[in-house]
Design a protein around this motif. Structure first.
Motif, PDB file in Angstrom:
ATOM      1  N   MET A 133       0.846  -1.197   0.000  1.00  0.00           N
ATOM      2  CA  MET A 133       0.000   0.000   0.000  1.00  0.00           C
ATOM      3  C   MET A 133       0.880   1.245   0.000  1.00  0.00           C
ATOM      4  N   GLN A 134       0.408   2.277  -0.668  1.00  0.00           N
ATOM      5  CA  GLN A 134       1.116   3.548  -0.704  1.00  0.00           C
ATOM      6  C   GLN A 134       1.006   4.242   0.658  1.00  0.00           C
ATOM      7  N   GLU A 135       2.016   5.049   0.989  1.00  0.00           N
ATOM      8  CA  GLU A 135       2.021   5.764   2.264  1.00  0.00           C
ATOM      9  C   GLU A 135       0.755   6.603   2.436  1.00  0.00           C
ATOM     10  N   ALA A 136       0.335   7.297   1.368  1.00  0.00           N
ATOM     11  CA  ALA A 136      -0.849   8.170   1.454  1.00  0.00           C
ATOM     12  C   ALA A 136      -2.108   7.346   1.753  1.00  0.00           C
ATOM     13  N   GLU A 137      -2.153   6.126   1.214  1.00  0.00           N
ATOM     14  CA  GLU A 137      -3.316   5.251   1.460  1.00  0.00           C
ATOM     15  C   GLU A 137      -3.324   4.793   2.920  1.00  0.00           C
ATOM     16  N   ILE A 138      -2.130   4.466   3.429  1.00  0.00           N
ATOM     17  CA  ILE A 138      -2.029   4.019   4.826  1.00  0.00           C
ATOM     18  C   ILE A 138      -2.438   5.157   5.767  1.00  0.00           C
ATOM     19  N   VAL A 139      -1.958   6.362   5.469  1.00  0.00           N
ATOM     20  CA  VAL A 139      -2.308   7.526   6.302  1.00  0.00           C
ATOM     21  C   VAL A 139      -3.817   7.759   6.274  1.00  0.00           C
ATOM     22  N   MET A 140      -4.447   7.609   5.106  1.00  0.00           N
ATOM     23  CA  MET A 140      -5.897   7.805   4.998  1.00  0.00           C
ATOM     24  C   MET A 140      -6.637   6.783   5.871  1.00  0.00           C
ATOM     25  N   LEU A 141      -6.179   5.528   5.845  1.00  0.00           N
ATOM     26  CA  LEU A 141      -6.798   4.482   6.672  1.00  0.00           C
ATOM     27  C   LEU A 141      -6.593   4.774   8.157  1.00  0.00           C
ATOM     28  N   GLU A 142      -5.366   5.148   8.512  1.00  0.00           N
ATOM     29  CA  GLU A 142      -5.063   5.418   9.932  1.00  0.00           C
ATOM     30  C   GLU A 142      -5.925   6.571  10.453  1.00  0.00           C
ATOM     31  N   GLU A 143      -5.987   7.646   9.652  1.00  0.00           N
ATOM     32  CA  GLU A 143      -6.736   8.835  10.105  1.00  0.00           C
ATOM     33  C   GLU A 143      -8.234   8.534  10.207  1.00  0.00           C
ATOM     34  N   SER A 144      -8.781   7.828   9.221  1.00  0.00           N
ATOM     35  CA  SER A 144     -10.227   7.563   9.280  1.00  0.00           C
ATOM     36  C   SER A 144     -10.524   6.548  10.395  1.00  0.00           C
ATOM     37  N   PHE A 145      -9.642   5.551  10.569  1.00  0.00           N
ATOM     38  CA  PHE A 145      -9.914   4.582  11.631  1.00  0.00           C
ATOM     39  C   PHE A 145      -9.823   5.233  13.011  1.00  0.00           C
ATOM     40  N   ARG A 146      -8.908   6.231  13.163  1.00  0.00           N
ATOM     41  CA  ARG A 146      -8.767   6.905  14.457  1.00  0.00           C
ATOM     42  C   ARG A 146     -10.119   7.538  14.872  1.00  0.00           C
ATOM     43  N   GLU A 147     -10.809   8.109  13.894  1.00  0.00           N
ATOM     44  CA  GLU A 147     -12.112   8.728  14.194  1.00  0.00           C
ATOM     45  C   GLU A 147     -13.142   7.658  14.584  1.00  0.00           C
ATOM     46  N   VAL A 148     -13.119   6.531  13.880  1.00  0.00           N
ATOM     47  CA  VAL A 148     -14.076   5.452  14.173  1.00  0.00           C
ATOM     48  C   VAL A 148     -13.788   4.861  15.553  1.00  0.00           C
ATOM     49  N   ALA A 149     -12.495   4.676  15.836  1.00  0.00           N
ATOM     50  CA  ALA A 149     -12.100   4.065  17.116  1.00  0.00           C
ATOM     51  C   ALA A 149     -12.529   4.919  18.308  1.00  0.00           C
ATOM     52  N   ALA A 150     -12.652   6.232  18.075  1.00  0.00           N
ATOM     53  CA  ALA A 150     -13.051   7.125  19.170  1.00  0.00           C
ATOM     54  C   ALA A 150     -14.475   6.818  19.651  1.00  0.00           C
ATOM     55  N   VAL A 151     -15.272   6.223  18.761  1.00  0.00           N
ATOM     56  CA  VAL A 151     -16.651   5.829  19.139  1.00  0.00           C
ATOM     57  C   VAL A 151     -16.853   4.351  18.784  1.00  0.00           C
ATOM     58  N   ARG A 152     -15.885   3.500  19.206  1.00  0.00           N
ATOM     59  CA  ARG A 152     -15.852   2.113  18.718  1.00  0.00           C
ATOM     60  C   ARG A 152     -17.105   1.317  19.036  1.00  0.00           C
ATOM     61  N   ASP A 153     -17.718   1.507  20.212  1.00  0.00           N
ATOM     62  CA  ASP A 153     -18.905   0.709  20.544  1.00  0.00           C
ATOM     63  C   ASP A 153     -20.062   1.054  19.610  1.00  0.00           C
ATOM     64  N   ASP A 154     -20.260   2.362  19.363  1.00  0.00           N
ATOM     65  CA  ASP A 154     -21.341   2.773  18.448  1.00  0.00           C
ATOM     66  C   ASP A 154     -21.055   2.293  17.029  1.00  0.00           C
ATOM     67  N   ALA A 155     -19.781   2.399  16.626  1.00  0.00           N
ATOM     68  CA  ALA A 155     -19.417   1.968  15.264  1.00  0.00           C
ATOM     69  C   ALA A 155     -19.638   0.467  15.103  1.00  0.00           C
ATOM     70  N   ALA A 156     -19.260  -0.302  16.131  1.00  0.00           N
ATOM     71  CA  ALA A 156     -19.444  -1.761  16.055  1.00  0.00           C
ATOM     72  C   ALA A 156     -20.925  -2.114  16.021  1.00  0.00           C
ATOM     73  N   GLU A 157     -21.717  -1.393  16.829  1.00  0.00           N
ATOM     74  CA  GLU A 157     -23.165  -1.650  16.854  1.00  0.00           C
ATOM     75  C   GLU A 157     -23.764  -1.387  15.476  1.00  0.00           C
ATOM     76  N   LEU A 158     -23.344  -0.283  14.842  1.00  0.00           N
ATOM     77  CA  LEU A 158     -23.826   0.049  13.494  1.00  0.00           C
ATOM     78  C   LEU A 158     -23.386  -1.023  12.493  1.00  0.00           C
ATOM     79  N   PHE A 159     -22.154  -1.501  12.651  1.00  0.00           N
ATOM     80  CA  PHE A 159     -21.636  -2.542  11.752  1.00  0.00           C
ATOM     81  C   PHE A 159     -22.492  -3.806  11.810  1.00  0.00           C
ATOM     82  N   TYR A 160     -22.788  -4.291  13.034  1.00  0.00           N
ATOM     83  CA  TYR A 160     -23.562  -5.535  13.140  1.00  0.00           C
ATOM     84  C   TYR A 160     -25.002  -5.318  12.688  1.00  0.00           C
ATOM     85  N   GLU A 161     -25.495  -4.102  12.888  1.00  0.00           N
ATOM     86  CA  GLU A 161     -26.846  -3.768  12.390  1.00  0.00           C
ATOM     87  C   GLU A 161     -26.864  -3.903  10.870  1.00  0.00           C
TER      88      GLU A 161
END
Ligand code: HEM
Length: 147
Positions: free
Chosen positions: A1-29
């Motif tokens: 993976m390109q560095e820019a792609e990895i940074v995009m994943l890291e940055e977007s996942f950081r936001e999701v991880a901040a509300v991980r329980d809600d994100a997981a609940e939405l995922f299983y829904e």
């Protein structure tokens, strides 16, 4: 993976991880809307606990993107466990769809085509490793039953 792609994943996942329980609940829904028959697979699971395990696994992968080979053994072990849960190849596409839908709902207009492409590619890499390990694990059983 390109560095820019990895940074995009890291940055977007950081936001999701901040509300991980809600994100997981939405995922299983999303997962159970897309395929209600999968609910039975999680019948004995504590879904809050399951959600935390899934988010921890995603975090493990995202933080290892620069050395993806180091997570392969753990993913292979996880894949064999999933064979035991009754997970089949086609389920990985359903989980992938639910993951992209969850991210798309979470980020709304900020979830660009590039985000979709990079997350689809990253999930595909993980799913491919897990499906290959599941196939290798099931092969001897399949051959024994074929003979
Ligand atoms: C592709 C990426 C996937 C990752 C990273 C992942 C991650 C995990 C993790 C970390 C656990 C907890 C395992 C443990 O307790 O040690 C788990 C359990 C489970 N996963 Fe997955 N999983 C993936 C795909 C799938 C798919 C495609 C399905 C099928 C619908 C699935 C169904 C389950 C089930 C049924 C359990 C057990 C729930 C229970 O405790 O009863 N997973 N998964």
């Amino acid at each position: 993976m390109q560095e820019a792609e990895i940074v995009m994943l890291e940055e977007s996942f950081r936001e999701v991880a901040a509300v991980r329980d809600d994100a997981a609940e939405l995922f299983y829904e999303r997962l159970f809307v897309n395929d209600p028959s999968l609910r039975v697979m999680f019948a004995s699971a504590d879904m809050k606990d399951q959600g935390r395990k899934l988010m921890a696994a995603l975090s493990f992968v995202v933080t290892s993107l620069r050395r993806l080979d180091t997570v392969v053994p753990a993913l292979q072990t996880l894949a064999v466990k999933h064979v035991g849960y009754g997970v089949r190849d086609e389920h990985y596409a359903t989980v992938g769809k639910a993951l992209i839908e969850t991210l798309s709902l979470f980020f709304a207009h900020r979830f660009t085509l590039e985000h979709r492409r990079v997350w689809t590619m990253a999930y595909g890499t993980v799913a491919d490793v897990m499906m290959a390990a599941a196939a290798a694990h099931s092969e001897p059983v399949r051959q024994a039953s074929a003979s």
